[in-house]
Every structure is written in structure tokens, then in C-alpha cells.
Design a protein around this motif. Structure first.
Motif, PDB file in Angstrom:
ATOM      1  N   MET A   1     -47.238  23.635 -12.528  1.00 22.47           N
ATOM      2  CA  MET A   1     -47.983  22.496 -11.974  1.00 22.47           C
ATOM      3  C   MET A   1     -49.246  22.275 -12.798  1.00 22.47           C
ATOM      4  N   SER A   2     -49.551  21.009 -13.128  1.00 22.48           N
ATOM      5  CA  SER A   2     -50.691  20.723 -13.995  1.00 22.48           C
ATOM      6  C   SER A   2     -52.010  20.964 -13.268  1.00 22.48           C
ATOM      7  N   ASP A   3     -53.041  21.268 -14.061  1.00 24.59           N
ATOM      8  CA  ASP A   3     -54.380  21.527 -13.555  1.00 24.59           C
ATOM      9  C   ASP A   3     -55.232  20.309 -13.906  1.00 24.59           C
ATOM     10  N   LEU A   4     -55.575  19.512 -12.907  1.00 27.65           N
ATOM     11  CA  LEU A   4     -56.277  18.250 -13.145  1.00 27.65           C
ATOM     12  C   LEU A   4     -57.623  18.476 -13.830  1.00 27.65           C
ATOM     13  N   LEU A   5     -58.394  19.457 -13.380  1.00 26.13           N
ATOM     14  CA  LEU A   5     -59.701  19.696 -13.991  1.00 26.13           C
ATOM     15  C   LEU A   5     -59.562  20.103 -15.452  1.00 26.13           C
ATOM     16  N   LEU A   6     -58.547  20.895 -15.762  1.00 24.77           N
ATOM     17  CA  LEU A   6     -58.324  21.319 -17.140  1.00 24.77           C
ATOM     18  C   LEU A   6     -57.977  20.110 -18.008  1.00 24.77           C
ATOM     19  N   THR A   7     -57.205  19.191 -17.454  1.00 23.40           N
ATOM     20  CA  THR A   7     -56.843  17.971 -18.178  1.00 23.40           C
ATOM     21  C   THR A   7     -58.062  17.081 -18.393  1.00 23.40           C
ATOM     22  N   LEU A   8     -58.859  16.886 -17.335  1.00 27.49           N
ATOM     23  CA  LEU A   8     -60.040  16.036 -17.450  1.00 27.49           C
ATOM     24  C   LEU A   8     -61.074  16.624 -18.402  1.00 27.49           C
ATOM     25  N   ALA A   9     -61.222  17.941 -18.375  1.00 22.62           N
ATOM     26  CA  ALA A   9     -62.229  18.594 -19.211  1.00 22.62           C
ATOM     27  C   ALA A   9     -61.943  18.429 -20.699  1.00 22.62           C
ATOM     28  N   ALA A  10     -60.704  18.108 -21.047  1.00 25.71           N
ATOM     29  CA  ALA A  10     -60.333  17.947 -22.454  1.00 25.71           C
ATOM     30  C   ALA A  10     -60.803  16.605 -23.010  1.00 25.71           C
ATOM     31  N   HIS A  11     -61.221  15.676 -22.136  1.00 23.63           N
ATOM     32  CA  HIS A  11     -61.686  14.359 -22.570  1.00 23.63           C
ATOM     33  C   HIS A  11     -63.211  14.297 -22.458  1.00 23.63           C
ATOM     34  N   PRO A  12     -63.908  13.962 -23.547  1.00 22.96           N
ATOM     35  CA  PRO A  12     -65.384  14.017 -23.567  1.00 22.96           C
ATOM     36  C   PRO A  12     -66.053  13.279 -22.407  1.00 22.96           C
ATOM     37  N   GLY A  13     -65.608  12.046 -22.118  1.00 23.74           N
ATOM     38  CA  GLY A  13     -66.238  11.289 -21.038  1.00 23.74           C
ATOM     39  C   GLY A  13     -66.036  11.929 -19.689  1.00 23.74           C
ATOM     40  N   ALA A  14     -64.805  12.343 -19.412  1.00 21.30           N
ATOM     41  CA  ALA A  14     -64.506  12.990 -18.135  1.00 21.30           C
ATOM     42  C   ALA A  14     -65.199  14.342 -18.044  1.00 21.30           C
ATOM     43  N   ASN A  15     -65.333  15.030 -19.165  1.00 21.45           N
ATOM     44  CA  ASN A  15     -66.010  16.329 -19.190  1.00 21.45           C
ATOM     45  C   ASN A  15     -67.450  16.181 -18.718  1.00 21.45           C
ATOM     46  N   LYS A  16     -68.117  15.161 -19.216  1.00 19.41           N
ATOM     47  CA  LYS A  16     -69.513  14.925 -18.805  1.00 19.41           C
ATOM     48  C   LYS A  16     -69.597  14.619 -17.318  1.00 19.41           C
ATOM     49  N   LEU A  17     -68.627  13.851 -16.818  1.00 20.44           N
ATOM     50  CA  LEU A  17     -68.624  13.508 -15.397  1.00 20.44           C
ATOM     51  C   LEU A  17     -68.434  14.749 -14.538  1.00 20.44           C
ATOM     52  N   LEU A  18     -67.530  15.641 -14.954  1.00 15.75           N
ATOM     53  CA  LEU A  18     -67.310  16.878 -14.203  1.00 15.75           C
ATOM     54  C   LEU A  18     -68.603  17.680 -14.102  1.00 15.75           C
ATOM     55  N   LYS A  19     -69.305  17.783 -15.210  1.00 13.50           N
ATOM     56  CA  LYS A  19     -70.563  18.552 -15.220  1.00 13.50           C
ATOM     57  C   LYS A  19     -71.621  17.875 -14.350  1.00 13.50           C
ATOM     58  N   LYS A  20     -71.643  16.543 -14.382  1.00 16.18           N
ATOM     59  CA  LYS A  20     -72.614  15.815 -13.567  1.00 16.18           C
ATOM     60  C   LYS A  20     -72.345  16.025 -12.092  1.00 16.18           C
ATOM     61  N   LEU A  21     -71.059  16.136 -11.737  1.00 18.35           N
ATOM     62  CA  LEU A  21     -70.684  16.352 -10.340  1.00 18.35           C
ATOM     63  C   LEU A  21     -70.780  17.824  -9.932  1.00 18.35           C
ATOM     64  N   GLY A  22     -71.098  18.683 -10.880  1.00 16.78           N
ATOM     65  CA  GLY A  22     -71.207  20.113 -10.583  1.00 16.78           C
ATOM     66  C   GLY A  22     -69.863  20.809 -10.484  1.00 16.78           C
ATOM     67  N   LEU A  23     -68.834  20.200 -11.054  1.00 17.43           N
ATOM     68  CA  LEU A  23     -67.497  20.793 -11.032  1.00 17.43           C
ATOM     69  C   LEU A  23     -67.248  21.582 -12.315  1.00 17.43           C
ATOM     70  N   PRO A  24     -66.388  22.585 -12.260  1.00 22.14           N
ATOM     71  CA  PRO A  24     -66.070  23.338 -13.473  1.00 22.14           C
ATOM     72  C   PRO A  24     -65.397  22.441 -14.508  1.00 22.14           C
ATOM     73  N   ALA A  25     -65.686  22.715 -15.777  1.00 21.25           N
ATOM     74  CA  ALA A  25     -65.039  22.019 -16.880  1.00 21.25           C
ATOM     75  C   ALA A  25     -64.386  23.074 -17.768  1.00 21.25           C
ATOM     76  N   PRO A  26     -63.261  23.615 -17.313  1.00 22.63           N
ATOM     77  CA  PRO A  26     -62.657  24.737 -18.037  1.00 22.63           C
ATOM     78  C   PRO A  26     -62.185  24.354 -19.441  1.00 22.63           C
TER      79      PRO A  26
END
Length: 451
Positions: A1-26
Motif C-alpha cells: 500500500m502506498s505511503d501518501l506522505l512519502l509520495t508528497l515529500a518527494a515533490h518540492p512544493g508539497a514537501n514545503k507544505l508538509l513542513k508548514k503543517l508540522g507533518l513528517p516529510a520522510p
């Protein structure tokens, strides 16, 4: 099963959003792309250092160079951030010596690369000749575990090898594993080298299991299938065992790796003797046993029937003991053999609703610790592997919040893959892992549970 956060963290824009929201960016881990690379550390840069009086650096330097790494004595001579930082603290004897840990690692931290490896060596505390020396050795362990938590956000790891003077020749295998992509999900571990098992004949790095016979139970899918594939890739003939109801998948998978399918219920009374007879008649013996088969039947103790309790103990523990006893008594397991048992983080820390499962997996930890010295004179090693959250069909069925907690509550902020467990098993099964026996090693991304 895919890991959504891992997928998002691979994209620069989404990575910044994850960090802004305080979510892990693995960080997506860098894993081995072949069973045994010809030069596992080719093009890697390694910086090495140590406390004055440490004696393993010459062996470390030579081994890293053999594996293809460019070795530097300090960061100033390195043209790029080092992929490997190795520090020998075996000579640490007083609190002032501990300052060398800071002086070595502090300047490396700002530029420590993604997927990097930090590996430390320390003297075994119980064999230190005075309390302060023992305390310093444990201080190195505390430092290593905390270092792993800091490096995890970069997909990097930190591990420790305990050894005593005279054991430096046993470093080759562990160095290869802990400094290479094979150890991507093994983090924050402290393993102890043992002098109990003699060194086997040398083997080639590319095919360490050539002409070896291996048995992997629970081999039709998940960790078992990944392990069987890995061992086959290293040259072994793998007998793939699973329950009869999985025979179709088992047969198909075994054909893929040129293995041998063996549908069998390992809890059947005649299973141990049947296995012993099979390996003697077909191969004249057996070299590697991987006890991967296991089940869960989760219930709180108040609601658990005795049949449910016994079923889990039968598969996860009693069958392991019965099979080992049959194979050992009939001298099926050859000298220099390997026994590897799949424990679990639940066996280390316990888990709600898993008194049966945790008891069975903790039993395996005690079992390998006690069995290892009994077989050391035959060159046989006995170890356990304790996975935490691994992305399998079983974890895909977990409730969303529980699954996310399993993925995030570790230093790497993600779940492991079956191949991560298989890589650790393959290391323990290899001839050059003869210095590791009686150990339980977690493959957990340095999980916070049970830490």
C-alpha cells in the motif's frame, strides 16, 4: 500500500507544505538494487576517526577501501560531504575521551547527506576493566541512538558495534552491511561481536551462498518471499515452505526463483522428522534455516480462548523448537550453518491485545540467546530479527490511524519494506557474519516503541 506522505515529500512544493503543517516529510530510502553489489560502496566517501588508543581503524580503512569507498582521515581532506562517518571509540577510557565524539561529528552534521551512514565502534561494557571505561562505552551507545534520531530526517542512520580487543577480524561483514544501502531501515542498533564462532572459509562477495541449501518458512509472500528471493540471488538453493492452502502461490513463487516448493503445516506432529528426512535424502544436509512463518490471533487476554493462545504459540514458537531439535539431532544442519528466527518489536515491547503473539516472539529472543553458545563449537550462529512496522498485506489491513502511527513513530518517519528485513536476514545468513550470534537485531527504522 502506498505511503501518501512519502509520495508528497518527494515533490518540492508539497514537501514545503508538509513542513508548514508540522507533518513528517520522510526521505525515500536508498536501498540495494541487486542482491550483492560487486562493490557495495563504490564512489562513496568515508571519513574515519577515533579516540587515541583505538585499534580497529587500520582494519576499518582497509575494508572500506576493498568495498570501493574513498577513505579520508578527516573532513578537511574530503572533497564532498561524506557518505559514511565511522568513529572508533574502543579506546575510550575516561570522560575526556568522550569529547572526541563531539569533535568528530559536530562539523559533519550541517552537511551530513541524505542516505548517509554513521557507524561507531565501542568496547563491550561488560568486558571493560574498570567502571569508568564501562560507563564510557555505554555513553557511546546513548550518543549513537540520539544521533540516529537526528539523522533520520535525512533518511540516514546511525548504528553501533561493540567489540573487544582481538575481535577486529570479525568486523568485515558487519562493516559491509551497516555502511551499505542494505541497512537502510536498520537504525539505532547496538550489536555485539562474539568470538565464540570460528571464521569460515572465505567466499566471494557476489555469491556468498553459492552451493548452499536454505529453508525459508512462510515463503509464499511478504517477508518470507523477499528473503527467499534474496538468498536465491546470492546463490542458494531455497526450499520454500508454506501452508498447504497457499500451495498455488507457493509453487508459482518458487518457480520464479528456481526454488523448491514445500507445502506443509509446520505444526503437524510429523513435520520436523519429515523435514529432516527430506533434506538428508535430497541434499545431504542444510545450511540456512529462516523461521519466518508466524501468525497473529489478537484478542485481549480476558477474551482470548485457550485454543487461540495455543495456536499462536504452536506456530510461532513450539514448531520452531521442534524443527530445530529434529534437524540438529539428525545432524542435518551442517557445520557453519545459520539459524535465523523472526521475532518482532512486539516481543521487545509488548502490544495491546497480543499477549499470545508477544509471548511467542519474546520466547524466540530468549531462545536464540541460550541456543547460540551451545552450537558455537560447530561454527553455527543463531540470531533473531525483530521487525517493527513493515509494509505487508497484513499492515495494509490495519485501521488508518494505527497504520499511520506505525509508519511515523520511528526516526525515519516511514514503514519498512519486506526487502529491508530480507537484507538483514541475508547478512546474518552470510559466512562473514560469523561474529554475530545470540543477537536480536531490530529492523524498525529506530522505532520509538520499545526503544
Amino acid at each position: 500500500m502506498s505511503d501518501l506522505l512519502l509520495t508528497l515529500a518527494a515533490h518540492p512544493g508539497a514537501n514545503k507544505l508538509l513542513k508548514k503543517l508540522g507533518l513528517p516529510a520522510p526521505v525515500a530510502l536508498q536501498r540495494s538494487t541487486q542482491a550483492i553489489p560487486d562493490s557495495p560502496l563504490q564512489e562513496a566517501t568515508a571519513v574515519i576517526g577515533g579516540v587515541t588508543g583505538s585499534e580497529a581503524l587500520d582494519i576499518v580503512r582497509a575494508r572500506l577501501q576493498e568495498l570501493g569507498a574513498r577513505v579520508c582521515e578527516d573532513k578537511q581532506t574530503s572533497e564532498a560531504p561524506p557518505d559514511i562517518a565511522l568513529f572508533d571509540a574502543t579506546g575510550c577510557r575516561n570522560s575526556e575521551d568522550l569529547d572526541a565524539l563531539y569533535r568528530f561529528f559536530h562539523p559533519l552534521m550541517a552537511q551530513f547527506p541524505r542516505h548517509g551512514r554513521a557507524l561507531l565502534l565501542a568496547q563491550t561494557p561488560e568486558q571493560a576493566d574498570d567502571p569508568v571505561t564501562a560507563a564510557c562505552a555505554k555513553a557511546v551507545e546513548g550518543f549513537t541512538r540520539s544521533l540516529g534520531k537526528e539523522l533520520g530526517k535525512r533518511g540516514a542512520t546511525a548504528n553501533l558495534i561493540y567489540l573487544t580487543p582481538g575481535q577486529e577480524d570479525r568486523l568485515a561483514g558487519p562493516l559491509t552491511f551497516f555502511c551499505s544501502p542494505a541497512s537502510a531501515y536498520v537504525d539505532g542498533q547496538a550489536i555485539r561481536l562474539s568470538a565464540a564462532v570460528e571464521a569460515p572459509p572465505q567466499t566471494t562477495l557476489a555469491q556468498p551462498q553459492q552451493n548452499k541449501i536454505a529453508l525459508v518458512t512462510g515463503a509464499s509472500r511478504g517477508i518470507g518471499a523477499a528473503t527467499a528471493r534474496q538468498l536465491a540471488g546470492e546463490g542458494a538453493t531455497v526450499v520454500c515452505l508454506d501452508i498447504p492452502s497457499a500451495s498455488r502461490a507457493l509453487t508459482s513463487f518458487a518457480a520464479e526463483i528456481n526454488g523448491v516448493p514445500m507445502p506443509m503445516d509446520i505444526t503437524a506432529p510429523d513435520a520436523p522428522q519429515t523435514l529432516a528426512q527430506f533434506f538428508l535424502e535430497q541434499y545431504g544436509g542444510l545450511d540456512i534455516i529462516v523461521h519466518n512463518a508466524g501468525i497473529t490471533r489478537d484478542k485481549t487476554l480476558a477474551k482470548m480462548s485457550e485454543a487461540t493462545w495455543r495456536n499462536v504459540l504452536d506456530v510461532n514458537f513450539r514448531a520452531v523448537v521442534a524443527i530445530n531439535e529434529a534437524l540438529l539431532n539428525a545432524k542435518v544442519l551442517r557445520n557453519m550453518g545459520r539459524i535465523i528466527c523472526l521475532s518482532s518489536i512486539s516481543g521487545v515491547a509488548g502490544n495491546f491485545g497480543q499477549t499470545n503473539y508477544a509471548a511467542s516472539k519474546a520466547a524466540l529472543i530468549g531462545y536464540v540467546t541460550a541456543l547460540a553458545p551451545q552450537l558455537a563449537h560447530q561454527g553455527i550462529t543463531v540470531n533473531a530479527v525483530a521487525p517493527a512496522f513493515i509494509e505487508t498485506d497484513m499492515t495494509a489491513q490495519m485501521p488508518l490511524l494505527m497504520r499511520e502511527a506505525g509508519r511515523r513513530l520511528n526516526s525515519l518517519s516511514q514503514g519498512g519494506q519486506p526487502e529491508d528485513v530480507a537484507a538483514l536476514i541475508a547478512f546474518l545468513a552470510a559466512p562473514d557474519a560469523y561474529g554475530v550470534t545470540g543477537a536480536t537485531i531490530r529492523v524498525c527504522g529506530q522505532a520509538l516503541i520499545g526503544a
